[in-house]
Enzyme design. Structure first.
Site, PDB file in Angstrom:
ATOM      1  N   HIS A   1      38.664  52.411  53.870  1.00 47.53           N
ATOM      2  CA  HIS A   1      37.991  51.118  53.989  1.00 47.53           C
ATOM      3  C   HIS A   1      38.886  50.053  54.611  1.00 47.53           C
ATOM      4  O   HIS A   1      38.603  48.859  54.502  1.00 47.53           O
ATOM      5  CB  HIS A   1      37.513  50.654  52.620  1.00 47.53           C
ATOM      6  CG  HIS A   1      36.602  51.635  51.943  1.00 47.53           C
ATOM      7  ND1 HIS A   1      37.009  52.413  50.872  1.00 47.53           N
ATOM      8  CD2 HIS A   1      35.331  52.003  52.211  1.00 47.53           C
ATOM      9  CE1 HIS A   1      35.997  53.196  50.504  1.00 47.53           C
ATOM     10  NE2 HIS A   1      34.971  52.969  51.290  1.00 47.53           N
TER      11      HIS A   1
ATOM     12  N   ARG B   1      33.354  46.440  50.723  1.00 48.88           N
ATOM     13  CA  ARG B   1      32.090  45.721  50.921  1.00 48.88           C
ATOM     14  C   ARG B   1      32.081  44.815  52.148  1.00 48.88           C
ATOM     15  O   ARG B   1      31.058  44.193  52.447  1.00 48.88           O
ATOM     16  CB  ARG B   1      31.745  44.928  49.654  1.00 48.88           C
ATOM     17  CG  ARG B   1      31.371  45.842  48.512  1.00 48.88           C
ATOM     18  CD  ARG B   1      31.036  45.087  47.253  1.00 48.88           C
ATOM     19  NE  ARG B   1      29.798  44.355  47.369  1.00 48.88           N
ATOM     20  CZ  ARG B   1      29.264  43.658  46.372  1.00 48.88           C
ATOM     21  NH1 ARG B   1      29.870  43.635  45.197  1.00 48.88           N
ATOM     22  NH2 ARG B   1      28.143  43.016  46.531  1.00 48.88           N
TER      23      ARG B   1
ATOM     24  N   PRO C   1      38.913  39.287  42.988  1.00 49.92           N
ATOM     25  CA  PRO C   1      40.105  38.545  42.581  1.00 49.92           C
ATOM     26  C   PRO C   1      39.796  37.069  42.390  1.00 49.92           C
ATOM     27  O   PRO C   1      39.128  36.460  43.218  1.00 49.92           O
ATOM     28  CB  PRO C   1      41.076  38.745  43.748  1.00 49.92           C
ATOM     29  CG  PRO C   1      40.430  39.700  44.678  1.00 49.92           C
ATOM     30  CD  PRO C   1      38.986  39.663  44.406  1.00 49.92           C
ATOM     31  N   GLU C   2      40.262  36.536  41.292  1.00 49.17           N
ATOM     32  CA  GLU C   2      40.184  35.097  41.030  1.00 49.17           C
ATOM     33  C   GLU C   2      41.609  34.553  41.083  1.00 49.17           C
ATOM     34  O   GLU C   2      42.516  35.237  41.522  1.00 49.17           O
ATOM     35  CB  GLU C   2      39.525  34.850  39.666  1.00 49.17           C
ATOM     36  CG  GLU C   2      38.171  35.566  39.527  1.00 49.17           C
ATOM     37  CD  GLU C   2      37.502  35.371  38.182  1.00 49.17           C
ATOM     38  OE1 GLU C   2      37.703  34.299  37.577  1.00 49.17           O
ATOM     39  OE2 GLU C   2      36.790  36.276  37.733  1.00 49.17           O
TER      40      GLU C   2
END
Length: 274
Positions: free
Chosen positions: A93, A112, A2-3
């Site tokens: 996750h 991650r 996400p930006e």
DNA sequence: CAACCGACCTGTTCGC
DNA sequence: TGCGAACAGGTCGGTT
């Protein structure tokens, strides 16, 4: 992943859903997701606090808390915040779960494990290291030109540096440089005032359009807002991920190269190599 | 200051 | 089909 536009979208959705909610329980499934304080203190201190509002600064989310403090969240590459009913299935996750007083759960999923949360007394102490907000009214073309003039590094890695300017990531940097017609390897202090002004306008136009589209969701990405709605900016990308496809301006095939270790897309005709 | 590298992590895709 | 290598949208700290 996400930006700025994605984080802005998430902040807006969470702001409506979380304002006034009290955190009733906290579960930390992956300790390193909690940067500070230690996970046990984090959980204990967060319980009982209420959320006043949710804001964005750069790529950070800030949940302002009552009676004091803030919960800062950075999604990094793969983080997602999901607002779900307590009895619904939990993504495997999931790293941290906040139970809310209306029965919902705010779940932080992050395959991650790069994402981070921090409970702080003063959000500004962390966020003041960031560069200017590109969409702020106070951010002017003259300011950008002045900032570029003192740096001789290549423009793309500089735009990715959050201390220089807050919120741009790999996608929107490439998009803005294409729109401004500037090659990513140009030295920052080689840009003319006119080019700096074009870059300033391009950054703001790209980010504004992407916010309006609720961000970019690519086929191979998992980005969705907290309510599960994908962003629609992918269809409007001019260069990112479009290697071999025609430039939307001149028809030349978009090329991919590596700049500063990052995959980089550009039009060799519209963005003249220095 | 600038450039590069490894580290942090897992999942997916690609080539053989 | 199977398997290892390469790669991914972010950031930090260390070295040259």
């Amino acid at each position: 992943m996400p930006e700025l536009p994605e984080v802005e979208t998430i902040a807006a959705e969470l702001n409506g859903a979380l304002t006034g909610r009290t955190i009733t329980a906290v579960a930390v499934h992956w300790a390193r997701t909690v940067a500070a304080p230690d996970p046990a203190t984090f959980a204990a201190e967060l319980c009982g606090r209420s959320i006043c509002y949710v804001t964005r600064r750069g790529k950070w989310l800030a949940l302002s808390l009552e009676p004091a403090g803030a919960l800062l969240i950075h999604l990094r590459m793969s983080g997602r915040l999901l607002l779900e009913p307590a009895d619904g299935p939990e993504d495997p996750h999931t790293r941290v779960v906040l139970a809310l007083d209306n029965g919902q759960r705010l779940r932080f999923s992050d395959p991650r494990k790069f994402g981070r949360m921090a409970l702080v007394d003063c959000a500004e102490e962390v966020l003041s290291d960031l560069g200017p907000e590109p969409l702020a009214e106070t951010f002017t073309p003259e300011q950008l030109a002045q900032m570029l003039g003192t740096r001789r590094t290549r423009i793309k890695p500089l735009l990715l540096d959050q201390h220089f300017l807050a919120g741009l990531g790999n996608i929107y940097t490439d998009e803005a440089l294409w729109q401004a017609g500037i090659h990513p390897l140009r030295r920052a202090n080689s840009l003319t005032d006119a080019e700096a002004a074009r870059l300033h306008q391009a950054i703001r136009q790209v980010l504004t359009a992407a916010v309006a589209a609720r961000g970019t969701t690519l086929e191979d990405t998992r980005y969705v807002g907290p309510n599960g709605v994908p962003g629609e900016f992918a269809a409007r990308l001019a260069v990112y991920g479009r290697a071999g496809q025609p430039c939307r301006r001149c028809g030349t095939a978009i090329m991919r190269c590596v700049v500063g270790g990052r995959g980089t897309y550009l039009c060799a005709r519209c963005q003249e190599k220095p």
